[in-house]
Design a protein around this motif. Structure first.
Motif, PDB file in Angstrom:
ATOM      1  N   PRO A   1       0.820  -1.223   0.000  1.00 45.08           N
ATOM      2  CA  PRO A   1       0.000   0.000   0.000  1.00 45.08           C
ATOM      3  C   PRO A   1       0.853   1.271   0.000  1.00 45.08           C
ATOM      4  N   ILE A   2       1.982   1.240   0.684  1.00 43.87           N
ATOM      5  CA  ILE A   2       2.857   2.415   0.721  1.00 43.87           C
ATOM      6  C   ILE A   2       3.457   2.662  -0.654  1.00 43.87           C
TER       7      ILE A   2
ATOM      8  N   PRO B   1       8.837  19.317  -1.401  1.00 42.55           N
ATOM      9  CA  PRO B   1       9.779  18.221  -1.184  1.00 42.55           C
ATOM     10  C   PRO B   1       9.947  17.880   0.291  1.00 42.55           C
ATOM     11  N   SER B   2       9.870  18.878   1.173  1.00 41.95           N
ATOM     12  CA  SER B   2      10.005  18.623   2.606  1.00 41.95           C
ATOM     13  C   SER B   2       8.853  17.762   3.103  1.00 41.95           C
ATOM     14  N   ARG B   3       7.642  18.023   2.592  1.00 42.16           N
ATOM     15  CA  ARG B   3       6.496  17.205   2.990  1.00 42.16           C
ATOM     16  C   ARG B   3       6.658  15.766   2.522  1.00 42.16           C
ATOM     17  N   ARG B   4       7.187  15.572   1.331  1.00 44.50           N
ATOM     18  CA  ARG B   4       7.408  14.209   0.832  1.00 44.50           C
ATOM     19  C   ARG B   4       8.468  13.502   1.663  1.00 44.50           C
ATOM     20  N   HIS B   5       9.499  14.242   2.031  1.00 46.86           N
ATOM     21  CA  HIS B   5      10.553  13.669   2.862  1.00 46.86           C
ATOM     22  C   HIS B   5       9.977  13.246   4.209  1.00 46.86           C
ATOM     23  N   ALA B   6       9.135  14.101   4.809  1.00 46.84           N
ATOM     24  CA  ALA B   6       8.525  13.782   6.095  1.00 46.84           C
ATOM     25  C   ALA B   6       7.608  12.568   5.973  1.00 46.84           C
ATOM     26  N   TRP B   7       6.887  12.475   4.843  1.00 44.77           N
ATOM     27  CA  TRP B   7       5.994  11.324   4.640  1.00 44.77           C
ATOM     28  C   TRP B   7       6.795  10.019   4.579  1.00 44.77           C
ATOM     29  N   LEU B   8       7.904  10.024   3.866  1.00 49.81           N
ATOM     30  CA  LEU B   8       8.741   8.833   3.779  1.00 49.81           C
ATOM     31  C   LEU B   8       9.255   8.422   5.162  1.00 49.81           C
ATOM     32  N   LEU B   9       9.717   9.389   5.925  1.00 52.77           N
ATOM     33  CA  LEU B   9      10.217   9.089   7.272  1.00 52.77           C
ATOM     34  C   LEU B   9       9.110   8.537   8.166  1.00 52.77           C
ATOM     35  N   ARG B  10       7.939   9.151   8.081  1.00 51.92           N
ATOM     36  CA  ARG B  10       6.823   8.730   8.936  1.00 51.92           C
ATOM     37  C   ARG B  10       6.380   7.308   8.598  1.00 51.92           C
ATOM     38  N   GLU B  11       6.260   7.018   7.302  1.00 56.13           N
ATOM     39  CA  GLU B  11       5.819   5.685   6.900  1.00 56.13           C
ATOM     40  C   GLU B  11       6.884   4.633   7.192  1.00 56.13           C
ATOM     41  N   ARG B  12       8.144   4.996   7.066  1.00 56.36           N
ATOM     42  CA  ARG B  12       9.216   4.021   7.331  1.00 56.36           C
ATOM     43  C   ARG B  12       9.191   3.558   8.783  1.00 56.36           C
ATOM     44  N   ASP B  13       8.844   4.467   9.693  1.00 58.23           N
ATOM     45  CA  ASP B  13       8.826   4.111  11.116  1.00 58.23           C
ATOM     46  C   ASP B  13       7.737   3.110  11.456  1.00 58.23           C
ATOM     47  N   THR B  14       6.778   2.891  10.553  1.00 56.89           N
ATOM     48  CA  THR B  14       5.690   1.954  10.826  1.00 56.89           C
ATOM     49  C   THR B  14       5.976   0.554  10.283  1.00 56.89           C
TER      50      THR B  14
ATOM     51  N   LYS C   1      13.491  -0.943   1.071  1.00 60.45           N
ATOM     52  CA  LYS C   1      14.643  -0.759   0.186  1.00 60.45           C
ATOM     53  C   LYS C   1      14.531   0.501  -0.662  1.00 60.45           C
ATOM     54  N   PRO C   2      13.429   0.709  -1.427  1.00 62.64           N
ATOM     55  CA  PRO C   2      13.330   1.953  -2.190  1.00 62.64           C
ATOM     56  C   PRO C   2      13.183   3.192  -1.317  1.00 62.64           C
ATOM     57  N   MET C   3      12.560   3.027  -0.149  1.00 55.50           N
ATOM     58  CA  MET C   3      12.424   4.167   0.750  1.00 55.50           C
ATOM     59  C   MET C   3      13.788   4.612   1.272  1.00 55.50           C
ATOM     60  N   ASN C   4      14.582   3.654   1.738  1.00 53.98           N
ATOM     61  CA  ASN C   4      15.917   3.994   2.249  1.00 53.98           C
ATOM     62  C   ASN C   4      16.826   4.526   1.156  1.00 53.98           C
TER      63      ASN C   4
END
Length: 210
Positions: free
Chosen positions: A38-39, A75-88, A97-100
């Motif tokens: 889903p992510i 871009p900052s919002r997208r960066h924050a979204w990636l970080l937030r979703e990665r923590d879950t 892998k693609p997120m990191n």
């Protein structure tokens, strides 16, 4: 010599997400196929998340007179979204892998925000090289390293002419005809962009208007 500044390609970064939402591939692979993430689906939606940065006009829009803070907002919002979703996610999650890949290189991915000359992807460059890659078997007949170097020089000249909207055949024919008799002080006139400008200036006024 100035240091090389990396600017990473969004098309390559998004490829990892696309692989995780390729339902047809998963169906072909059966049980071995990776589950649809889903992510990853959210990341590749045409108008949201990471995909939004892939619009051709984004770089120009973000660098056209807006304050630095506003240019960095999306871009900052997208960066924050990636970080937030990665923590879950679990450490074994395929989408990590693609997120990191993006998060560890985010400064270089966001380089276009500060410099509107930077493309969001290198797709154009790859398409330009496709013809050379398809003909790579023929380059084995260059004969020697010197022959290969000459072929590389010619390809560079031809591509430079095309990038300047100059017909490579017409340009090369004129350059070869004039090169021997042209003074060294005027050799710069044969550069594709100079050659084009001088040719256009020499055209009759009625043809220039046309």
């Amino acid at each position: 010599m100035l240091p090389i500044t990396p600017a990473f390609c969004f098309a390559h970064a998004r490829r990892g997400f696309f692989e995780l939402v390729d339902m047809e591939k998963n169906a072909r692979e059966g049980k071995k196929g990776k589950p649809v993430s889903p992510i990853a689906q959210e990341a590749v939606k045409p108008s949201t998340r990471c995909s939004r940065s892939n619009a051709p006009s984004t770089a120009a829009a973000l660098t056209s007179g807006l304050p630095r803070a506003k240019r960095r907002a999306n871009p900052s919002r997208r960066h924050a979204w990636l970080l937030r979703e990665r923590d879950t996610l679990w450490r074994s999650s395929e989408v990590l892998k693609p997120m990191n890949y993006m998060l560890r290189r985010w400064i270089d991915f966001a380089r276009f925000i500060d410099d509107g000359r930077i493309c969001l992807s290198n797709n154009v460059a790859e398409r330009a090289l496709r013809g050379i890659a398809l003909g790579r078997r023929y380059w084995t007949f260059a004969g020697s390293q010197r022959g290969a170097d000459r072929a590389a020089v010619m390809l560079t000249l031809i591509t430079t002419a095309r990038l300047n909207d100059v017909d490579p055949k017409a340009w090369l024919a004129d350059v070869l005809a004039r090169l021997a008799d042209l003074p060294t002080s005027r050799l710069h006139e044969l550069l594709p962009w100079q050659w084009k400008r001088l040719r256009e200036a020499a055209r009759p006024a009625d043809q220039q208007a046309a």
